[in-house]
Structure formats: structure tokens, C-alpha cells
Design a protein around this motif. Structure first.
Motif, mmCIF file in Angstrom:
data_model
loop_
_atom_site.group_PDB
_atom_site.id
_atom_site.type_symbol
_atom_site.label_atom_id
_atom_site.label_comp_id
_atom_site.label_asym_id
_atom_site.label_seq_id
_atom_site.Cartn_x
_atom_site.Cartn_y
_atom_site.Cartn_z
ATOM 1 N N TYR A 8 8.147 11.329 9.967
ATOM 2 C CA TYR A 8 6.577 11.607 9.815
ATOM 3 C C TYR A 8 6.442 12.606 9.141
ATOM 4 O O TYR A 8 6.640 13.867 9.481
ATOM 5 N N CYS B 230 0.625 8.463 14.669
ATOM 6 C CA CYS B 230 -0.155 9.041 13.512
ATOM 7 C C CYS B 230 -1.673 9.507 13.943
ATOM 8 O O CYS B 230 -1.900 10.681 13.612
ATOM 9 N N TYR C 242 3.489 3.243 14.906
ATOM 10 C CA TYR C 242 3.462 4.190 14.069
ATOM 11 C C TYR C 242 1.997 4.664 14.039
ATOM 12 O O TYR C 242 1.646 5.934 14.014
ATOM 13 N N VAL D 103 5.305 7.765 7.035
ATOM 14 C CA VAL D 103 6.375 7.550 7.845
ATOM 15 C C VAL D 103 7.429 6.735 7.069
ATOM 16 O O VAL D 103 7.031 5.905 6.255
#
Length: 324
Positions: free
Chosen positions: A224, A189, A185, A284
Motif C-alpha cells: 500500500y 485504505c 483493500y 495498492v
């Protein structure tokens, strides 16, 4: 522009003819901001590897001296224990300053008063006083051209930012997703945080404070949510919480129920938005869908203040995310 600045940084760092013999090492941490105060306004800056290192550049709407101040810190959600990179700053008179950034737990020094003598060179060929010596050395355009002729031996530097980016993007694999989803993640990101908005003018506003939804993305089994908070007022805004809930879209109905959404990962969600500044962050969630009577309600609550924002995200956006 970033490639050119990185190239200049390498040339100035490696050339014994210009300025200081070695770069100053600035200690950067997650819990402290390292402040650099320059003798004049800052024109440009470039960081060799911004994976974890965060630079707050001067804001044009700031105070009298804001154009001379840079703030450096490290992503508080990052997992690295060690990290080092180079950092280049160019001021309006063309003075070039070259630093090394080093991740530490607690910096020995958090405020640096940068003097002109600390410059390694000047792009316009103006004299630079070499530190600890009375003589002055000049970095002229001719000397820079001579150095650039050697680029055949170090041509990979021109694409160093792409190489670094490629290495990290390649590491966001399916295997990483299965073995370490939080790190997966974080990588995703990191590369989407400053992407241009994919949703046109979707925001909540209170006076001169804005909460923008930039996009909703879908990858693997997660959604997201990409945001930007903009504080155009002079007073800093301290955040108590940012909460996501599934709610009915009947605002005045007595049967309006809310169910809180718990994120699986939050990237760079700010605790404070300084006056005349903005912050980008990503939240998220495990994937979900909404019927036409439901929406996502985002509530931002200010600590010790009432500049509170509510942003409603309709089912048509949630159910049609951007795949990446």
C-alpha cells in the motif's frame, strides 16, 4: 474533540427545547459536490460516520468567503447504494447546525445557503430564532447540563465513533480478503488514509506543488503506497494521470528502461487538487521487491498545464515496508 461534538449533536437533535423540530436532509452523491454556504465562518464540524462521506472543510489560505463554505460528496470508489449519517457544524459565534446526509445518485439540490435561523442552538446561550415562528428560543449551558445528566441511559454514545470504527475494522477479515479482495483493500485504505507520515520528508516539489510519500505498507500479499498531494498555489490543478513504473536508477543512462506497474486498487486518487488545498490517497499493488539498481518512478502529469512531478522511491523503502 470528535466525541464531544458527536455528543453535542445528539443532545441538540433530541432536545425539543432547542431550535428546529427536525434536521435538514442533504443529498450527497459521487458525481456532484453539495455546497453549504454559511452566514459566518466555520469553527468546527463532525460527521457521525465518515465511511464513504467526504467533507472538504474551509482552507485557511482561501479567498475572502472560503471560511464560510463546506463541500460534501461521496467516495466515487465506494460500493454502497444506500447510506445515511448525521453531520454537525459549529460556527465562530457558537451557532450549531445539525444535518442528515443521505447518499443518492443525483441530488435534487447541490447548493445550500444556510441562514442563522436554521441553527438548532447556540453553545454560548445566545438567542436563536426558531424557523417559521416569531418567538426566539435559547439553548443555555444550564439546559445542556440537564441533558448531560441523562447520559447514563445513552452512555454508549460517548464511544459511538469507536463502535463504528470497530465494526468496520473487524469486518476486514481473512475471509473477506479471500471472498472480496477489493472491499478488503477499501477498508484497509479507509483507515490508513489520514495516518501520520511514517517516512520523514520524502517528496517531490515543483514551485508550491508537492507530492509526498507518507508510507509504504505491507499486508497479506499487497503493498500500500500512501500519498499526500499539496497545492499551495491559488490555481486548481487538474490531473491527467499518476503513473507508477519500475525504472533503473541511472537517470542519464541511455539504457534506462521503465516497466509500468498496474495497481490492483486505487483509493481516493484525486482528479483535481483545488488551490490552497491537499488530498490524501492510497495506491495498492501486488507485492514486489527491487534490487539496488531499481527504483519506483511516480509520475504526476497535469492536464492542460506543465506542473508535472516525478518522485523516485528507492529499493530500500520498497523492500522494507511497514507491516499492518
Amino acid at each position: 474533540m470528535m466525541k464531544a461534538l458527536l455528543l453535542i449533536s445528539v443532545l441538540f437533535s433530541g432536545c425539543a427545547l432547542v431550535g428546529q423540530a427536525s434536521s435538514d436532509t442533504l443529498q450527497i452523491s459521487k458525481d456532484f459536490k453539495t455546497i453549504l454556504i454559511f452566514p459566518e465562518n466555520i469553527s468546527e464540524s463532525s460527521i457521525g460516520n465518515d465511511f464513504g462521506f467526504i467533507v472538504d472543510l474551509p482552507k485557511p489560505e482561501g479567498g475572502k468567503f472560503s471560511g464560510r463554505i463546506i463541500k460534501l460528496y461521496y467516495d466515487e470508489l465506494a460500493i454502497e447504494k444506500e447510506n445515511v449519517t448525521n453531520y454537525l457544524v459549529i460556527t465562530y459565534t457558537g451557532n450549531v447546525y445539525d444535518f442528515v446526509l443521505e447518499l443518492v445518485a443525483v441530488p435534487e439540490k447541490t447548493t445550500w445557503y444556510i441562514t442563522q435561523e436554521m441553527a438548532v442552538a447556540n453553545i454560548e446561550g445566545k438567542p436563536i430564532e426558531k424557523r417559521n415562528e416569531n418567538q426566539r428560543q435559547i439553548a443555555t449551558p444550564e439546559k445542556l447540563n440537564n441533558e448531560m445528566e441523562k447520559m447514563d441511559t445513552i452512555s454508549h454514545i460517548k464511544n459511538s465513533d469507536k463502535i463504528v470504527a470497530g465494526n468496520f475494522k473487524d469486518s476486514a477479515t481473512k475471509e473477506l480478503y479471500l471472498s472480496d479482495p477489493l472491499e478488503y483493500y477499501r477498508l484497509r485504505c479507509y483507515y490508513m488514509q489520514f495516518d501520520k507520515p511514517k517516512i520523514s520528508r520524502y517528496f517531490s516539489r515543483l514551485d508550491n506543488v508537492f507530492l509526498w510519500l507518507k508510507g509504504v505498507y505491507y499486508n497479506e500479499d499487497e503493498l500500500y503506497f500512501q500519498y499526500r498531494i499539496e497545492n499551495k498555489e491559488g490555481l486548481d490543478m487538474d490531473i491527467n494521470f499518476i503513473k507508477h513504473q519500475i525504472a533503473t536508477n541511472y537517470k542519464n543512462s541511455s539504457s534506462n528502461q521503465k516497466m509500468e506497474l498496474k495497481p490492483v486498487f486505487v483509493y481516493k486518487q484525486p482528479k483535481t487538487i483545488a488551490g490552497k488545498s491537499e488530498n490524501h490517497f492510497v495506491v495498492v499493488f501486488k507485492k514486489f521487491a527491487l534490487d539496488e539498481k531499481k527504483e519506483v518512478l511516480v509520475e504526476l502529469d497535469e492536464e492542460s498545464g506543465n506542473r508535472n512531478l516525478s518522485l523516485r522511491i528507492g529499493h530500500e523503502i520498497i523492500n522494507n515496508p511497514i507491516n499492518f
